[in-house]
Design an enzyme around this catalytic site. Structure first.
Site: not given
Ligand SMILES: *Cc1c(COP(=O)(O)O)cnc(C)c1O
Length: 340
Positions: A82, A151, A175
């Site tokens: 990511w 993030d 998540k």
């Molecule tokens: C799932 C995830 C993303 C991407 O998320 P989307 O909503 O699918 O764009 C980005 N960073 C992390 C750490 C993730 O687990």
């Protein structure tokens, strides 16, 4: 379930509601207030709810922040899939400096004392939990006063966090705090107003903050669901309790891995535990059997990310200790049946 068709006796669903009504305003404010309470968000931070997912923020971060300094430099820590994607997207707008030598495998975090931070960088970016590779920071890196961007998509609200150490925190809700469609952005007020002129207005933090996330139609239903999940987190002891549970759950799985004599292999995130079965590259036939047997036992979504294969146990807030106990028991019996 009941509220899906009739929200609080209004005769309509949140799915049908206009985002400008008093009822939705209440839903939006409730979600923001719960977030502020659960994370102790200081008053000089704005909370905004955006669309576009975590990936949308890979663009929004450089578009909003690269203008903080001259020269368009940005520092990235790349510890998994990511953050690698985020750095690649940022290259469209920024001169990206990866602060450590490129990692050949994503299994650990390079020691922050060795990071080569660029003093001209507008911000330093990292990913708190690498969802695919199972690499999680258990500390907030010291970046010598630089604007820190994180993030937290896959470990958001799984532990308390000192928001004041960050310039921007973002997290897709799906998540740990709700369903797909809404992304939470927490941004320090003094960082607003530096967006590049080509920044799409829907991603412009300043515009969205000034309009209370209502510059355009927000993902109303996802915000409502997130509010319910936040309430659930609050009623279950808040971020500290989620941290405790995350430790208990992940230790149960790591314990089996550690005692498996190499039958199971691992990384060390509390949220995502990717592992292989049989040997270091994974015995794919054995892994397939494991996944099939797991489905028979009603344990779904244990397949590793398609880019790495193997098995991945995601232990998000919604997964109970009992669920993990069931998985642990299955892992033990599977190992006994197949260990040579
Ligand atoms: C799932 C995830 C993303 C991407 O998320 P989307 O909503 O699918 O764009 C980005 N960073 C992390 C750490 C993730 O687990």
């Amino acid at each position: 379930q009941k509220e899906l068709v009739d929200y609080k006796g209004l005769g309509i669903s949140v799915l049908e509601m206009s985002h400008r009504t008093a009822d939705f305003t209440k839903i939006l404010n409730t979600a923001e207030n719960l977030l502020r309470e659960l994370l102790n968000i200081p008053e000089n931070y704005k909370v905004i709810f955006l669309q576009g997912g975590g990936s949308g923020q890979f663009s929004a971060v450089p578009l909003n922040l690269i203008g903080l300094k001259e020269g368009r430099h940005a520092d990235y820590v790349v510890t998994g899939a990511w953050s690698a994607k985020a750095a690649k997207e940022a290259e469209k707008y920024a001169k990206v400096n990866i602060v450590h030598p490129k990692l050949s495998t994503y299994t650990n975090i390079p020691d922050p004392s060795t990071w080569n931070l660029n003093p001209d960088a507008s911000y330093v970016y990292y990913c708190a939990n690498e969802t695919v590779h199972g690499v999680e920071f258990d500390f907030v890196p010291d970046v010598k006063g630089a604007v820190l961007v994180c993030d937290m998509s896959s470990n958001f609200l799984s532990r308390p966090v000192d928001v004041s150490k960050f310039g921007v925190i973002f997290a897709g809700a799906q998540k740990n705090v709700g369903c797909a469609g809404v992304t939470v952005v927490i941004v320090r007020e003094d960082l607003l107003g530096f967006a590049l002129k080509e920044c799409p207005v829907v991603l412009d933090y300043k515009t969205q903050a000034a309009n209370g996330s209502l510059y355009n139609t927000p993902p109303c239903y996802s915000i409502y669901i997130m509010g319910l999940v936040l309430e659930w987190i609050k009623n279950n002891g808040g971020a500290a309790a989620m941290d405790k549970l995350s430790l208990i759950k992940s230790r149960m799985i790591y314990d089996i891995i550690d005692k498996s004599n190499g039958f199971y292999k691992k990384n060390r995130s509390r949220m995502n535990v990717p592992f292989r079965i049989g040997n270091i590259k994974g015995d794919e036939a054995l892994e397939k059997k494991f996944l099939e047997k797991a489905v028979e036992l009603n344990m779904l979504s244990l397949k590793g990310h398609r880019s790495v294969g193997g098995i991945r146990a995601s232990l998000y807030n919604a997964v109970t200790v009992e669920d993990v106990q069931k998985l642990a028991t299955f892992m033990r019996s599977f190992m006994q049946m197949h260990q040579s």
